[in-house]
Scaffold this motif. Structure first.
Motif, PDB file in Angstrom:
ATOM      1  N   GLY A 218      79.607 -18.855  -2.357  1.00  0.00           N
ATOM      2  CA  GLY A 218      78.309 -17.858  -2.574  1.00  0.00           C
ATOM      3  C   GLY A 218      78.483 -16.909  -1.490  1.00  0.00           C
ATOM      4  N   VAL A 219      77.319 -16.556  -0.819  1.00  0.00           N
ATOM      5  CA  VAL A 219      77.054 -15.307   0.247  1.00  0.00           C
ATOM      6  C   VAL A 219      78.361 -15.687   1.413  1.00  0.00           C
ATOM      7  N   HIS A 220      78.926 -14.517   1.466  1.00  0.00           N
ATOM      8  CA  HIS A 220      80.048 -14.491   2.500  1.00  0.00           C
ATOM      9  C   HIS A 220      79.617 -13.449   3.669  1.00  0.00           C
ATOM     10  N   LEU A 221      79.333 -12.511   3.335  1.00  0.00           N
ATOM     11  CA  LEU A 221      79.326 -11.227   4.441  1.00  0.00           C
ATOM     12  C   LEU A 221      77.745 -10.633   4.361  1.00  0.00           C
ATOM     13  N   VAL A 222      77.157 -10.722   5.564  1.00  0.00           N
ATOM     14  CA  VAL A 222      75.809 -10.090   5.489  1.00  0.00           C
ATOM     15  C   VAL A 222      75.710  -9.118   6.689  1.00  0.00           C
ATOM     16  N   ALA A 223      75.039  -8.060   6.624  1.00  0.00           N
ATOM     17  CA  ALA A 223      75.104  -7.167   7.637  1.00  0.00           C
ATOM     18  C   ALA A 223      73.338  -6.495   7.689  1.00  0.00           C
ATOM     19  N   SER A 224      73.073  -6.389   8.988  1.00  0.00           N
ATOM     20  CA  SER A 224      71.625  -5.642   9.062  1.00  0.00           C
ATOM     21  C   SER A 224      72.045  -4.110   8.749  1.00  0.00           C
ATOM     22  N   PRO A 225      70.829  -3.330   8.418  1.00  0.00           N
ATOM     23  CA  PRO A 225      71.179  -2.020   7.879  1.00  0.00           C
ATOM     24  C   PRO A 225      71.752  -1.114   8.995  1.00  0.00           C
ATOM     25  N   ASP A 226      71.458  -1.434  10.336  1.00  0.00           N
ATOM     26  CA  ASP A 226      72.049  -0.645  11.266  1.00  0.00           C
ATOM     27  C   ASP A 226      73.346  -1.306  11.801  1.00  0.00           C
ATOM     28  N   GLY A 227      73.869  -2.263  11.292  1.00  0.00           N
ATOM     29  CA  GLY A 227      75.252  -2.880  11.592  1.00  0.00           C
ATOM     30  C   GLY A 227      75.174  -3.550  13.038  1.00  0.00           C
ATOM     31  N   ARG A 228      74.159  -3.835  13.423  1.00  0.00           N
ATOM     32  CA  ARG A 228      74.222  -4.402  14.967  1.00  0.00           C
ATOM     33  C   ARG A 228      74.132  -6.103  14.845  1.00  0.00           C
ATOM     34  N   GLN A 229      74.011  -6.510  13.514  1.00  0.00           N
ATOM     35  CA  GLN A 229      74.193  -7.976  13.314  1.00  0.00           C
ATOM     36  C   GLN A 229      75.049  -8.064  12.047  1.00  0.00           C
ATOM     37  N   LEU A 230      76.147  -8.795  12.212  1.00  0.00           N
ATOM     38  CA  LEU A 230      77.156  -9.097  11.061  1.00  0.00           C
ATOM     39  C   LEU A 230      77.251 -10.636  10.929  1.00  0.00           C
ATOM     40  N   PHE A 231      76.777 -11.204   9.764  1.00  0.00           N
ATOM     41  CA  PHE A 231      77.155 -12.857   9.433  1.00  0.00           C
ATOM     42  C   PHE A 231      78.274 -12.995   8.403  1.00  0.00           C
ATOM     43  N   ILE A 232      79.106 -13.706   8.859  1.00  0.00           N
ATOM     44  CA  ILE A 232      80.299 -14.151   8.244  1.00  0.00           C
ATOM     45  C   ILE A 232      80.394 -15.579   7.947  1.00  0.00           C
ATOM     46  N   THR A 233      80.427 -16.101   6.583  1.00  0.00           N
ATOM     47  CA  THR A 233      80.224 -17.464   6.661  1.00  0.00           C
ATOM     48  C   THR A 233      81.657 -18.218   6.370  1.00  0.00           C
ATOM     49  N   GLY A 234      82.598 -17.502   6.231  1.00  0.00           N
ATOM     50  CA  GLY A 234      83.874 -17.805   6.313  1.00  0.00           C
ATOM     51  C   GLY A 234      84.800 -17.759   7.634  1.00  0.00           C
ATOM     52  N   HIS A 235      86.146 -17.721   7.656  1.00  0.00           N
ATOM     53  CA  HIS A 235      87.173 -17.667   8.604  1.00  0.00           C
ATOM     54  C   HIS A 235      88.265 -16.684   8.432  1.00  0.00           C
ATOM     55  N   PRO A 236      87.934 -15.364   8.204  1.00  0.00           N
ATOM     56  CA  PRO A 236      88.969 -14.756   7.922  1.00  0.00           C
ATOM     57  C   PRO A 236      90.000 -14.387   9.165  1.00  0.00           C
ATOM     58  N   GLU A 237      89.631 -14.998  10.357  1.00  0.00           N
ATOM     59  CA  GLU A 237      90.425 -15.143  11.530  1.00  0.00           C
ATOM     60  C   GLU A 237      91.641 -16.230  11.466  1.00  0.00           C
ATOM     61  N   TYR A 238      91.262 -17.074  10.551  1.00  0.00           N
ATOM     62  CA  TYR A 238      92.245 -18.210  10.625  1.00  0.00           C
ATOM     63  C   TYR A 238      93.814 -17.696  10.458  1.00  0.00           C
ATOM     64  N   ASP A 239      94.734 -18.835  11.323  1.00  0.00           N
ATOM     65  CA  ASP A 239      96.066 -18.680  11.184  1.00  0.00           C
ATOM     66  C   ASP A 239      96.287 -19.327   9.762  1.00  0.00           C
TER      67      ASP A 239
END
Length: 314
Positions: A218-239
């Protein structure tokens, strides 16, 4: 980084329509540059491991980034030495009068805990509200993304019976969005969570944009129109070994976890993980730092204005 070319060069107009940041000579000659100040609120139990993962992502840029580490409270940690926390972490009271260019709030192993049962829930809400007034752009990861969507927009997560665990393909929904700059049409992201967000609710209740989603998770990457809020449901930083370590831990605890999907070679836990998310993870952090931190933050952070929440007008 932006490309600096003559203002009237035909390429400038073409690249601008493709959402490639072009800086004209006039702005390039007058801009002020300073190190970026980024605050990391680390909610993960193994804080040193998470620090390394996030710092690795932040270091993949020519920008100088000064990072402050923040702890949610003063409770002792079972997985991080107290001397480490005392030496490197700050309390909220020590930073609440400051402004930051960027902030990252990590996930936490609280996916099955009710919001009001989270020990630091009131402090978490305070910090989310504070970030809207004191931070140019905030990145919320996994559990923090769910917590922020609920706190700011009233969008509650749905708890699943089975955990999303593995590496899943995602589709770019807004190809020309700055955060998606350089992304392939399909990219892979690790997930380790029970909760999910309803896409229809995001679209009906807010002006937030769903930039990427997965047919499976489902939903993974959500952003406010001005880019001041970024919501990420996964873990792109994982080793590479993070999901493996979670699988081994849960197996040893007798939880009988499912084998993480699309993770091990040939889906065989005895084989090494197949890492196919690293490049897009680095790209996401670089795009965030460039387009929504460096390019938008005021040179004088005292001039920072509060976020205007992207709720739909009734």
């Amino acid at each position: 980084m932006p490309i600096n070319i003559p203002d009237r060069l035909p390429a400038a107009q073409v690249l601008t329509t493709e959402n490639i940041f072009v800086m004209g000579h006039e702005r390039a000659s007058s801009q002020n540059i300073r190190p970026l100040k980024v605050l990391l609120l680390n909610l993960m139990p193994k804080k040193i491991e998470t620090e390394i993962q996030i710092m690795r992502m932040l270091s993949n840029t020519p920008l100088q980034v000064d990072v402050d580490l923040l702890r949610i409270d003063n409770r002792p940690s079972k997985n991080t030495p107290e001397e480490h926390l005392n030496a490197f972490y700050r309390t909220f009271e020590e930073v609440e009068q400051q402004n930051y260019d960027g902030m990252i709030i990590t996930g936490a192993p609280l996916g099955l805990v009710e919001w009001n049962d989270v020990v630091f829930w009131q402090r978490m809400k305070t910090i989310i509200d504070w970030a809207n007034k004191h931070v140019t752009s905030t990145m919320y990861l996994c559990w923090a993304a769910h917590a922020a969507l609920y706190t700011l927009y009233g969008i509650d997560r749905k708890i699943r019976q089975e955990k999303y665990s593995g590496v899943y393909p995602h589709q770019v929904l807004y190809r020309n969005h700055p955060l998606m700059r350089g992304f392939d049409d399909v990219f892979w992201v690790p997930h380790s969570r029970y909760a999910e967000i309803n896409a229809d609710e995001v679209e009906e209740k807010t002006n937030l944009q769903i930039l990427a989603a997965s047919p499976q998770t489902g939903v993974h990457l959500v952003a406010s129109p001005d880019g001041r809020q970024l919501f990420i449901t996964g873990h792109p930083e994982y080793d590479p070994e993070t999901l493996h370590n979670e699988y081994v831990r849960d197996s040893a605890a007798g939880l009988n976890p499912a084998v993480p999907e699309n993770y091990y070679r040939d889906n065989d836990p005895s084989k090494e993980p197949l890492v196919r998310w690293r490049s897009h993870g680095n790209l996401l952090f670089s795009n965030w730092l460039n387009y929504f931190v460096y390019q938008t933050t005021p040179y004088d952070l005292q001039q920072l204005k509060p976020v205007a929440l992207a709720a739909k007008l009734s």
